[in-house]
Structure formats: structure tokens, C-alpha cells
Design a protein around this motif. Structure first.
Motif, PDB file in Angstrom:
ATOM      1  N   ARG A 294      33.143  25.662  67.870  1.00 34.68           N
ATOM      2  CA  ARG A 294      33.609  26.718  66.661  1.00 34.68           C
ATOM      3  C   ARG A 294      32.799  26.699  65.430  1.00 34.68           C
ATOM      4  O   ARG A 294      32.722  27.639  64.565  1.00 34.68           O
ATOM      5  CB  ARG A 294      34.932  26.978  66.835  1.00 34.68           C
ATOM      6  CG  ARG A 294      35.424  27.608  68.121  1.00 34.68           C
ATOM      7  CD  ARG A 294      37.097  28.021  68.011  1.00 34.68           C
ATOM      8  NE  ARG A 294      37.814  26.867  67.459  1.00 34.68           N
ATOM      9  CZ  ARG A 294      39.029  26.821  67.384  1.00 34.68           C
ATOM     10  NH1 ARG A 294      39.641  27.937  67.147  1.00 34.68           N
ATOM     11  NH2 ARG A 294      39.852  25.776  66.958  1.00 34.68           N
ATOM     12  N   GLN A 295      32.787  25.476  64.921  1.00 31.29           N
ATOM     13  CA  GLN A 295      32.058  25.309  63.603  1.00 31.29           C
ATOM     14  C   GLN A 295      30.639  25.223  63.276  1.00 31.29           C
ATOM     15  O   GLN A 295      30.139  25.318  62.453  1.00 31.29           O
ATOM     16  CB  GLN A 295      32.794  23.840  63.241  1.00 31.29           C
ATOM     17  CG  GLN A 295      34.207  23.406  63.411  1.00 31.29           C
ATOM     18  CD  GLN A 295      34.868  24.266  62.346  1.00 31.29           C
ATOM     19  OE1 GLN A 295      34.502  24.955  61.379  1.00 31.29           O
ATOM     20  NE2 GLN A 295      36.324  24.441  62.615  1.00 31.29           N
ATOM     21  N   SER A 296      30.004  25.368  64.681  1.00 32.66           N
ATOM     22  CA  SER A 296      28.463  25.214  64.688  1.00 32.66           C
ATOM     23  C   SER A 296      28.006  26.715  64.711  1.00 32.66           C
ATOM     24  O   SER A 296      28.148  27.526  65.912  1.00 32.66           O
ATOM     25  CB  SER A 296      28.097  24.500  65.787  1.00 32.66           C
ATOM     26  OG  SER A 296      26.699  24.554  65.949  1.00 32.66           O
ATOM     27  N   GLU A 297      27.234  27.315  63.677  1.00 32.09           N
ATOM     28  CA  GLU A 297      26.584  28.439  63.822  1.00 32.09           C
ATOM     29  C   GLU A 297      25.570  28.578  65.137  1.00 32.09           C
ATOM     30  O   GLU A 297      25.427  29.551  65.810  1.00 32.09           O
ATOM     31  CB  GLU A 297      25.746  28.729  62.519  1.00 32.09           C
ATOM     32  CG  GLU A 297      26.395  28.402  61.383  1.00 32.09           C
ATOM     33  CD  GLU A 297      27.283  29.752  60.881  1.00 32.09           C
ATOM     34  OE1 GLU A 297      27.045  30.531  61.775  1.00 32.09           O
ATOM     35  OE2 GLU A 297      27.976  29.780  59.769  1.00 32.09           O
ATOM     36  N   ASP A 298      24.846  27.409  65.198  1.00 31.28           N
ATOM     37  CA  ASP A 298      23.983  27.482  66.380  1.00 31.28           C
ATOM     38  C   ASP A 298      24.609  27.623  67.611  1.00 31.28           C
ATOM     39  O   ASP A 298      24.079  28.340  68.722  1.00 31.28           O
ATOM     40  CB  ASP A 298      23.305  26.013  66.440  1.00 31.28           C
ATOM     41  CG  ASP A 298      22.084  26.161  67.630  1.00 31.28           C
ATOM     42  OD1 ASP A 298      21.247  27.078  67.500  1.00 31.28           O
ATOM     43  OD2 ASP A 298      22.142  25.204  68.445  1.00 31.28           O
ATOM     44  N   ALA A 299      25.846  26.915  67.979  1.00 29.17           N
ATOM     45  CA  ALA A 299      26.630  27.072  69.360  1.00 29.17           C
ATOM     46  C   ALA A 299      27.134  28.550  69.535  1.00 29.17           C
ATOM     47  O   ALA A 299      26.938  29.000  70.566  1.00 29.17           O
ATOM     48  CB  ALA A 299      27.656  26.006  69.256  1.00 29.17           C
ATOM     49  N   VAL A 300      27.570  28.874  68.332  1.00 36.53           N
ATOM     50  CA  VAL A 300      28.186  30.387  68.328  1.00 36.53           C
ATOM     51  C   VAL A 300      26.795  31.519  68.757  1.00 36.53           C
ATOM     52  O   VAL A 300      27.100  32.238  69.726  1.00 36.53           O
ATOM     53  CB  VAL A 300      28.581  30.788  67.095  1.00 36.53           C
ATOM     54  CG1 VAL A 300      29.096  32.311  66.849  1.00 36.53           C
ATOM     55  CG2 VAL A 300      30.000  30.011  66.986  1.00 36.53           C
ATOM     56  N   ARG A 301      25.986  31.320  68.032  1.00 37.97           N
ATOM     57  CA  ARG A 301      24.858  32.191  68.423  1.00 37.97           C
ATOM     58  C   ARG A 301      24.093  31.881  69.882  1.00 37.97           C
ATOM     59  O   ARG A 301      23.803  33.025  70.693  1.00 37.97           O
ATOM     60  CB  ARG A 301      23.448  31.904  67.445  1.00 37.97           C
ATOM     61  CG  ARG A 301      22.502  32.721  67.740  1.00 37.97           C
ATOM     62  CD  ARG A 301      21.313  32.461  66.499  1.00 37.97           C
ATOM     63  NE  ARG A 301      21.952  32.521  65.079  1.00 37.97           N
ATOM     64  CZ  ARG A 301      22.159  31.475  64.333  1.00 37.97           C
ATOM     65  NH1 ARG A 301      21.745  30.092  65.026  1.00 37.97           N
ATOM     66  NH2 ARG A 301      22.412  31.577  63.423  1.00 37.97           N
ATOM     67  N   ARG A 302      24.176  30.528  70.334  1.00 35.46           N
ATOM     68  CA  ARG A 302      23.619  30.565  71.594  1.00 35.46           C
ATOM     69  C   ARG A 302      24.535  30.943  72.595  1.00 35.46           C
ATOM     70  O   ARG A 302      24.233  31.243  73.842  1.00 35.46           O
ATOM     71  CB  ARG A 302      23.562  28.810  71.845  1.00 35.46           C
ATOM     72  CG  ARG A 302      22.618  28.420  72.844  1.00 35.46           C
ATOM     73  CD  ARG A 302      22.353  26.929  72.939  1.00 35.46           C
ATOM     74  NE  ARG A 302      23.412  26.267  73.202  1.00 35.46           N
ATOM     75  CZ  ARG A 302      23.863  25.312  71.851  1.00 35.46           C
ATOM     76  NH1 ARG A 302      22.950  25.466  70.785  1.00 35.46           N
ATOM     77  NH2 ARG A 302      24.868  24.767  71.702  1.00 35.46           N
ATOM     78  N   LEU A 303      25.959  31.007  72.308  1.00 35.22           N
ATOM     79  CA  LEU A 303      26.831  31.467  73.398  1.00 35.22           C
ATOM     80  C   LEU A 303      26.945  33.007  73.318  1.00 35.22           C
ATOM     81  O   LEU A 303      27.530  33.741  73.993  1.00 35.22           O
ATOM     82  CB  LEU A 303      28.212  30.831  73.097  1.00 35.22           C
ATOM     83  CG  LEU A 303      28.324  29.530  73.432  1.00 35.22           C
ATOM     84  CD1 LEU A 303      29.795  28.914  72.719  1.00 35.22           C
ATOM     85  CD2 LEU A 303      28.505  29.306  74.876  1.00 35.22           C
ATOM     86  N   GLY A 304      26.037  33.701  72.399  1.00 33.01           N
ATOM     87  CA  GLY A 304      26.067  34.985  72.568  1.00 33.01           C
ATOM     88  C   GLY A 304      26.955  35.754  71.564  1.00 33.01           C
ATOM     89  O   GLY A 304      27.442  37.037  71.884  1.00 33.01           O
ATOM     90  N   LEU A 305      27.898  35.017  70.805  1.00 36.49           N
ATOM     91  CA  LEU A 305      28.865  35.453  70.101  1.00 36.49           C
ATOM     92  C   LEU A 305      28.581  36.016  68.898  1.00 36.49           C
ATOM     93  O   LEU A 305      29.501  36.491  68.024  1.00 36.49           O
ATOM     94  CB  LEU A 305      29.900  34.306  70.033  1.00 36.49           C
ATOM     95  CG  LEU A 305      30.406  33.828  71.532  1.00 36.49           C
ATOM     96  CD1 LEU A 305      31.564  32.813  70.989  1.00 36.49           C
ATOM     97  CD2 LEU A 305      31.006  34.974  72.246  1.00 36.49           C
ATOM     98  N   LYS A 306      27.303  36.028  68.383  1.00 41.37           N
ATOM     99  CA  LYS A 306      26.865  36.540  67.268  1.00 41.37           C
ATOM    100  C   LYS A 306      25.940  37.432  67.653  1.00 41.37           C
ATOM    101  O   LYS A 306      24.701  37.320  68.097  1.00 41.37           O
ATOM    102  CB  LYS A 306      26.203  35.482  66.249  1.00 41.37           C
ATOM    103  CG  LYS A 306      25.517  35.959  64.942  1.00 41.37           C
ATOM    104  CD  LYS A 306      26.666  36.426  64.013  1.00 41.37           C
ATOM    105  CE  LYS A 306      26.065  36.497  62.695  1.00 41.37           C
ATOM    106  NZ  LYS A 306      25.088  37.820  62.617  1.00 41.37           N
ATOM    107  N   GLU A 307      26.292  38.852  67.250  1.00 42.08           N
ATOM    108  CA  GLU A 307      25.373  39.991  67.631  1.00 42.08           C
ATOM    109  C   GLU A 307      24.125  40.091  66.435  1.00 42.08           C
ATOM    110  O   GLU A 307      24.301  39.728  65.294  1.00 42.08           O
ATOM    111  CB  GLU A 307      25.991  41.414  67.600  1.00 42.08           C
ATOM    112  CG  GLU A 307      27.205  41.086  68.841  1.00 42.08           C
ATOM    113  CD  GLU A 307      28.150  42.422  68.963  1.00 42.08           C
ATOM    114  OE1 GLU A 307      27.807  43.111  69.806  1.00 42.08           O
ATOM    115  OE2 GLU A 307      28.888  42.478  67.995  1.00 42.08           O
TER     116      GLU A 307
END
Length: 307
Positions: A294-307
Motif C-alpha cells: 500500500r506504500q508503493s506507488e508502483d505496486a498500486v499502479r501495477r494492481l490497477g488501483l490508480k486510474e
């Protein structure tokens, strides 16, 4: 002789906005008469915007259930708020959904209103949970406070749970839309793919069966999705999904004693996915530890949670 339309057609995007737990997802589902968005009693259930299409004679509403606006504490929270802000900017009308049982406006409410005003769209105040309102004087005071900080074009008093006054809300929204051709064919319910909806149904069961920090620390990653719609030789929809958590202890909680909890998550999710797709489902769930995702911008983006 060619006959024209007797009245103009209206179409537009309406964003359901508000703080967490005011009933935005329940309202979307009630308006569509279909469970499109997952619901739970836990805040920040909605992480990305979900759009549903409502068709009425002479009207098409693209209703966007936005994530709850809040003060973010990590990359996931920032992505959730950003997703909501993007949806506000893409809308034609904003429907500010509030809980009619609230007593007064607080700092969180003012933060929400500030972001809505920044979008510079017509605002309709939807006072939800009217079936639970007992004090009419307190309600009048609450609505007055909202109109002071965010002048609403109109106010609709509704209940998503009992589906009270929803037609009135639709009429109010329609009056604020310009004449426009429909964006989607009448048989389209959402622009979200089935794969995404299945992942959300799995996450909903995690929310239902876990407590405290665990449900907020879980992301669902669909690793394989093979549907009879795409693979005609198959007669079963096969889904393999990973439940990502941040700590080993959370993995143990998700698995449960002798794997009981993960089996129940899978059973409940499978039933809902079968109902949604019309296919027999084989659902395989795994739990994986991904520290501080949850702290990782890259992980959030890779999981499709950043539109």
C-alpha cells in the motif's frame, strides 16, 4: 414523412461523491436495480470508480460511483482520492451524497466539499438514509449547513436501502443535463470488464469475513481468467486469484484455522460470480505476502488501483 423525436434526448455523466460510508455504492446498485458495486460496512470499500448505465425514455445516465474522499495516509489512499477527483472532473453533474443521520458538518465533510467545489460542476445534494432519520430539526440544520458551504442546485431526500425517492433524484439530475445523444447501447450496463467485477466480488467477501486492518491491507490480483465466452471449448469459468497482504500474520488470518476462512471466502465469491456470469465457476485462491504494497506507488499502479 420522417417523424422526429417528440422531445430531446438527454445524456450525461453524474458522479456520486461523498465521504466513506454514506451509501454511494448502495445508491448506484439501487438506481441500476443490479449489484454492480460491492458494498460493506467498512470505510473505503470502493477504491476505483465504477460506472453504470441507467436508461430511461429520453434519458441515459452514466452513473459513476466514486471512492470516498478522505485524507490519505499512504500510496493507496492517494490513488483512491485521485481516482475520485478524476471522476469529478469527468462528470457533468456531481451528486453529493450525505448521511441524513449525521448531526453536523465536520472537518472531513468540509474537505469533501472543497474537492467537489474545485471540480466546478453543478451539485445536487442527495440526503441518503432517510429511512433512519428520526429528528427532522437536526436534518434541517444539517442540510442548511451543507447549503452554506456548498450551495446545491436542488436537494433530494432518498433512501438507497428502501429505494425511496430514487425516481425523484433521477428527474432532478436529468434537469441539469444538456441535450445529448446516448453514449452506450441500451444493453450495456457498465464499461468495466467481467474480470474486474469478479475481483471485486472476491474482495467483498474478504471485507465481510475479516476485521480491523486486515480487509484494508488486501488486494485481489487475478492471475488467470478463462471464460467459456472466450474459450468455447470450456464449460467452466476458471479463475485463479491471489489475495495480497502486507504481513505474514495477515496471511494466517485470511487462511483461517485449517484453511476454513479462505474456503468460505472462495465459496461465497464463487456463488456471486456464477450469478453474475451465468457460468459454473472454478475459483482457486492463494494468499501472498507483499510487504508494504500500500506504500508503493508502483505496486498500486501495477494492481490497477490508480486510474
Amino acid at each position: 414523412m420522417t417523424m422526429g423525436r417528440s422531445s430531446a434526448f438527454k445524456s450525461g455523466i453524474v458522479a456520486l461523491a461523498g465521504k466513506p460510508n454514506v451509501g454511494k455504492s448502495s445508491l448506484l446498485n439501487a438506481l441500476l436495480d443490479y449489484k454492480l458495486a460491492i458494498v460493506s460496512d467498512k470505510p473505503q470499500t470502493t477504491r476505483t470508480s465504477i460506472r453504470g448505465v441507467l436508461n430511461r425514455p429520453g434519458l441515459q445516465l452514466i452513473i459513476c460511483d466514486t471512492p470516498g474522499l478522505h485524507l490519505p495516509r499512504h500510496a493507496l489512499g492517494r490513488a483512491i482520492v485521485s481516482n475520485a477527483e478524476t471522476a469529478l472532473e469527468a462528470s457533468d453533474v456531481v451528486c453529493l451524497v450525505i448521511d441524513g443521520t449525521d448531526r453536523d458538518i465536520d472537518a472531513e465533510d468540509r474537505e469533501v466539499v472543497g474537492k467537489i467545489l474545485k471540480a466546478a460542476r453543478p451539485v445536487i445534494l442527495a440526503v441518503n438514509k432517510m429511512d433512519l432519520v428520526k429528528n427532522s430539526d437536526a436534518l434541517k440544520r444539517l442540510v442548511s449547513q451543507y447549503n452554506e458551504v456548498c450551495p446545491a442546485v436542488e436537494t433530494a431526500y432518498i433512501s438507497a436501502r428502501t429505494r425511496s425517492n430514487l425516481d425523484t433524484l433521477v428527474d432532478v439530475i436529468a434537469r441539469r443535463l444538456d441535450d445529448s445523444s446516448p453514449t452506450y447501447d441500451e444493453d450495456v450496463l457498465t464499461d468495466r470488464p467481467e474480470r474486474f467485477l469478479a475481483s471485486e466480488l472476491i474482495r467483498e467477501k474478504v471485507l465481510k469475513l475479516t476485521e480491523e486492518e486486515v480487509p484494508h491491507s488486501v488486494a485481489v490480483e487475478i492471475e488467470e481468467y478463462k471464460s467459456p465466452d472466450e474459450y468455447p471449448e470450456r464449460n467452466v469459468l476458471y479463475i485463479r486469484a491471489a489475495l495480497l497482504v502486507e504481513r505474514p500474520g495477515q496471511k494466517g488470518i485470511l487462511l483461517g484455522e485449517k484453511g476454513n476462512r479462505i474456503r468460505e471466502i472462495g465459496r461465497l465469491a464463487r456463488l456471486d460470480i456464477e450469478s453474475m456470469t451465468g457460468h459454473k465457476v472454478f475459483l482457486e485462491l492463494w494468499v501472498k505476502v507483499r510487504p508494504k504494497w500500500r506504500q508503493s506507488e508502483d505496486a498500486v499502479r501495477r494492481l490497477g488501483l490508480k486510474e
